[in-house]
Design a protein around this motif. Structure first.
Motif, PDB file in Angstrom:
ATOM      1  N   ALA A 263       0.779  -1.226   0.035  1.00  0.00           N
ATOM      2  CA  ALA A 263       0.055   0.165   0.074  1.00  0.00           C
ATOM      3  C   ALA A 263       0.801   1.105   0.015  1.00  0.00           C
ATOM      4  O   ALA A 263       0.350   2.186  -0.610  1.00  0.00           O
ATOM      5  CB  ALA A 263      -0.618  -0.033   1.089  1.00  0.00           C
ATOM      6  N   GLN A 264       2.031   1.191   0.849  1.00  0.00           N
ATOM      7  CA  GLN A 264       2.646   2.171   0.663  1.00  0.00           C
ATOM      8  C   GLN A 264       3.374   2.597  -0.715  1.00  0.00           C
ATOM      9  O   GLN A 264       3.535   3.651  -1.204  1.00  0.00           O
ATOM     10  CB  GLN A 264       4.012   2.296   1.766  1.00  0.00           C
ATOM     11  CG  GLN A 264       3.541   1.962   3.343  1.00  0.00           C
ATOM     12  CD  GLN A 264       2.566   2.767   3.566  1.00  0.00           C
ATOM     13  OE1 GLN A 264       2.738   4.097   3.618  1.00  0.00           O
ATOM     14  NE2 GLN A 264       1.220   2.199   4.105  1.00  0.00           N
TER      15      GLN A 264
ATOM     16  N   ARG B 273      -7.247  -8.146  -4.136  1.00  0.00           N
ATOM     17  CA  ARG B 273      -8.003  -7.033  -4.296  1.00  0.00           C
ATOM     18  C   ARG B 273      -9.446  -6.858  -4.204  1.00  0.00           C
ATOM     19  O   ARG B 273     -10.130  -6.109  -3.837  1.00  0.00           O
ATOM     20  CB  ARG B 273      -7.599  -6.075  -5.432  1.00  0.00           C
ATOM     21  CG  ARG B 273      -6.190  -5.691  -5.761  1.00  0.00           C
ATOM     22  CD  ARG B 273      -5.881  -4.782  -7.071  1.00  0.00           C
ATOM     23  NE  ARG B 273      -4.429  -4.467  -7.311  1.00  0.00           N
ATOM     24  CZ  ARG B 273      -3.662  -3.780  -6.526  1.00  0.00           C
ATOM     25  NH1 ARG B 273      -4.224  -2.888  -5.941  1.00  0.00           N
ATOM     26  NH2 ARG B 273      -2.422  -3.522  -6.803  1.00  0.00           N
TER      27      ARG B 273
ATOM     28  N   LEU C  94      -6.330  -2.968   1.927  1.00  0.00           N
ATOM     29  CA  LEU C  94      -5.307  -3.900   1.369  1.00  0.00           C
ATOM     30  C   LEU C  94      -4.682  -4.868   2.313  1.00  0.00           C
ATOM     31  O   LEU C  94      -4.632  -5.868   2.045  1.00  0.00           O
ATOM     32  CB  LEU C  94      -4.424  -3.027   0.473  1.00  0.00           C
ATOM     33  CG  LEU C  94      -3.424  -3.899  -0.412  1.00  0.00           C
ATOM     34  CD1 LEU C  94      -4.460  -4.739  -1.341  1.00  0.00           C
ATOM     35  CD2 LEU C  94      -2.460  -3.089  -1.192  1.00  0.00           C
TER      36      LEU C  94
ATOM     37  N   GLU D 258       2.219   1.959  -3.525  1.00  0.00           N
ATOM     38  CA  GLU D 258       0.986   2.355  -4.236  1.00  0.00           C
ATOM     39  C   GLU D 258       0.645   3.740  -3.736  1.00  0.00           C
ATOM     40  O   GLU D 258      -0.417   4.370  -4.572  1.00  0.00           O
ATOM     41  CB  GLU D 258      -0.225   1.414  -4.317  1.00  0.00           C
ATOM     42  CG  GLU D 258       0.115   0.241  -4.889  1.00  0.00           C
ATOM     43  CD  GLU D 258      -0.957  -0.844  -5.156  1.00  0.00           C
ATOM     44  OE1 GLU D 258      -2.101  -0.318  -4.750  1.00  0.00           O
ATOM     45  OE2 GLU D 258      -0.696  -1.958  -5.336  1.00  0.00           O
TER      46      GLU D 258
ATOM     47  N   GLU E  91      -7.310   2.928   2.601  1.00  0.00           N
ATOM     48  CA  GLU E  91      -7.009   2.175   1.404  1.00  0.00           C
ATOM     49  C   GLU E  91      -5.963   1.082   1.961  1.00  0.00           C
ATOM     50  O   GLU E  91      -5.945   0.109   1.628  1.00  0.00           O
ATOM     51  CB  GLU E  91      -6.621   2.647   0.354  1.00  0.00           C
ATOM     52  CG  GLU E  91      -7.738   3.528  -0.369  1.00  0.00           C
ATOM     53  CD  GLU E  91      -7.234   4.574  -1.582  1.00  0.00           C
ATOM     54  OE1 GLU E  91      -6.172   5.328  -1.113  1.00  0.00           O
ATOM     55  OE2 GLU E  91      -7.831   4.490  -2.404  1.00  0.00           O
ATOM     56  N   CYS E  92      -4.942   1.668   2.808  1.00  0.00           N
ATOM     57  CA  CYS E  92      -3.805   0.724   3.336  1.00  0.00           C
ATOM     58  C   CYS E  92      -4.598  -0.176   4.093  1.00  0.00           C
ATOM     59  O   CYS E  92      -4.060  -1.447   4.019  1.00  0.00           O
ATOM     60  CB  CYS E  92      -2.722   1.738   3.967  1.00  0.00           C
ATOM     61  SG  CYS E  92      -1.836   0.695   4.745  1.00  0.00           S
TER      62      CYS E  92
ATOM     63  N   LEU F 267      -1.147   4.502  -1.209  1.00  0.00           N
ATOM     64  CA  LEU F 267      -2.570   4.538  -0.871  1.00  0.00           C
ATOM     65  C   LEU F 267      -2.693   5.362   0.570  1.00  0.00           C
ATOM     66  O   LEU F 267      -1.644   5.578   1.423  1.00  0.00           O
ATOM     67  CB  LEU F 267      -3.130   3.408  -0.435  1.00  0.00           C
ATOM     68  CG  LEU F 267      -2.754   2.312  -1.616  1.00  0.00           C
ATOM     69  CD1 LEU F 267      -3.634   0.843  -1.401  1.00  0.00           C
ATOM     70  CD2 LEU F 267      -3.666   2.884  -3.044  1.00  0.00           C
TER      71      LEU F 267
END
Length: 328
Positions: A280-281, A316, A293, A283, A289-290, A285
Motif C-alpha cells: 500500500a505504501q 484486491r 489492502l 502504491e 485504502e492501506c 494509498l
C-alpha cells in the motif's frame, strides 16, 4: 560465512531482512491431544521466517522483493527453490549447518495452531559483528531513496537487542523507509530509532507501553502514546486476530474488521499483513485504502499453507469487502 548474491539490473522495491529464518514443519491433526499419541492427517514443509514470508507474499502480489540475512548451507536448497520460483533476489549469507526448523501443529477441530519454535544458530560475538557488516554492505548496495526495508522477526541467540535499531539508522541514512515488526527488547530498541511504521500485535503493544490493554479505545490511546514519543513512527498498526486490526496515524484511527474466510492456517497471517502494508505504501494509498489492502492480504493468507497468496485479483477483491470503523 559464505555470502551469496544475485544482483540484477532492476533493484528490488522491497528488501526483507531475515535474520532468523526457518523451515516450518506443519502437521495437520483432527484434534490435538496433549500428552497422548497423535496421528497427523497431513504434513507440509515450507520455507518460513517472518522476513521471508513477507518477501514471498509481496512476490505473489507482483512486487519485486529481495531477502538478506542468514540461512544454513545444509538445507539452503529449499530456500533457493522458493526464491527462484518467485523471482525473489537472494542476498543471504550462508552459514555452516542447518537453518532452524519450527513445528506447527494445526488443530482442525478448533482452528488453532500451536507453534514450537527453535531459537536459531548460535554465533560468536565476532561472527555476529562480521555478519552485521555484511548486511550493512548489502543494504547499501540495494537501498536508495524511496526504497522500503522490512525488519521483522526474532533475533538469533546472543544478537544485540539494538540490531534492528542500527539497521534502521543505516536505511534512513540512504533515504529508505523501514517497517519494524518485532517483539521484546528488539522492538523497544528499534522503536527508538524512528522506524516509519511499526506493526505490533496486542501483546507486543502492551509490552511496549508497560500495561495491559483491553478495548479498542485503550489500544488507540496506547498507539497515540507511541506516536507522541521522540523519533516516533509515522504509523502504528496493531493486529488483533479475529477482532481485526487498528491503523493509527497522527490524523486518524481506523479499525479494519476481519473478513470472514475459510481458515486453513493462521501461520504467517501477520507477515502477510506487513506485506500488504508495504504494498500500500508503494502504491501511495491513503490510510483507509492501506487498511483495506493489508487486511485483505492477511485474510487471503489464512486460506493457504506456507508463504503463499492467491492471485492479486483475488486479494484486491477481498479488499473491497473490508469494513472500516473510525475510532475517536
Amino acid at each position: 560465512m559464505k555470502p551469496h548474491s544475485n544482483f540484477l539490473d532492476k533493484p528490488p522495491r522491497v528488501l526483507a531482512v531475515a535474520l532468523n529464518p526457518a523451515l516450518d514443519h506443519t502437521l495437520e491433526l483432527d484434534h490435538l491431544r496433549v500428552g497422548e499419541v497423535n496421528r497427523a492427517l497431513r504434513m507440509q514443509i515450507d520455507v518460513g521466517g517472518k522476513g521471508i514470508n513477507v518477501a514471498s507474499c509481496l512476490a505473489d502480489f507482483g512486487v519485486h522483493s529481495a531477502v538478506t540475512g542468514q540461512i544454513g548451507l545444509a538445507n539452503a536448497a529449499q530456500f533457493e527453490a522458493l526464491f527462484n520460483a518467485k523471482g525473489i533476489d537472494n542476498h543471504c549469507v550462508y552459514l555452516g549447518g542447518l537453518t532452524r526448523i519450527n513445528t506447527k501443529l494445526v488443530d482442525l477441530s478448533s482452528g488453532t495452531t500451536t507453534d514450537i519454535n527453535m531459537p536459531g544458530p548460535s554465533l560468536t560475538p565476532d561472527a555476529i559483528k562480521a555478519l552485521l557488516e555484511q548486511l550493512r554492505t548489502t543494504i547499501s548496495q540495494l537501498v536508495s531513496a524511496g526504497s522500503w526495508v522490512v525488519t521483522s522477526g526474532s533475533l538469533p541467540p546472543d544478537w544485540p537487542a539494538n540490531t534492528y535499531a542500527g539497521l534502521i539508522h543505516h536505511v534512513h541514512s540512504l533515504g529508505g523507509h523501514v517497517l519494524l515488526d518485532a517483539s521484546g527488547a528488539a522492538m523497544a530498541a528499534g522503536l527508538g530509532a524512528g522506524p516509519d511504521i511499526i506493526k505490533p500485535n496486542l501483546a507486543e503493544l502492551s509490552e511496549l507501553i508497560g500495561r495491559s490493554l483491553s478495548g479498542t479505545d485503550s489500544v488507540v490511546a496506547a498507539a497515540r502514546e507511541l506516536l507522541a514519543r521522540p523519533n516516533a513512527p509515522g504509523m502504528v498498526i496493531v493486529s488483533m486476530g479475529g477482532e481485526g486490526a487498528l491503523f493509527v496515524n497522527r490524523q486518524q484511527a481506523l479499525l479494519a474488521h476481519a473478513i470472514p474466510t475459510e481458515l486453513i492456517s493462521s501461520v504467517g497471517a501477520g507477515d502477510a499483513m506487513v506485506a500488504g502494508i508495504v504494498a500500500a505504501q508503494i502504491e501511495g494509498l491513503a490510510l483507509s485504502e492501506c487498511a483495506c489492502l493489508a487486511t485483505a492480504f492477511s485474510a487471503a493468507k489464512l486460506t493457504r499453507l506456507g508463504p503463499h497468496m492467491p492471485s492479486p485479483e483475488t486479494v484486491r477483491a477481498l479488499a473491497q469487502m473490508v469494513h472500516l470503523s473510525s475510532i475517536g
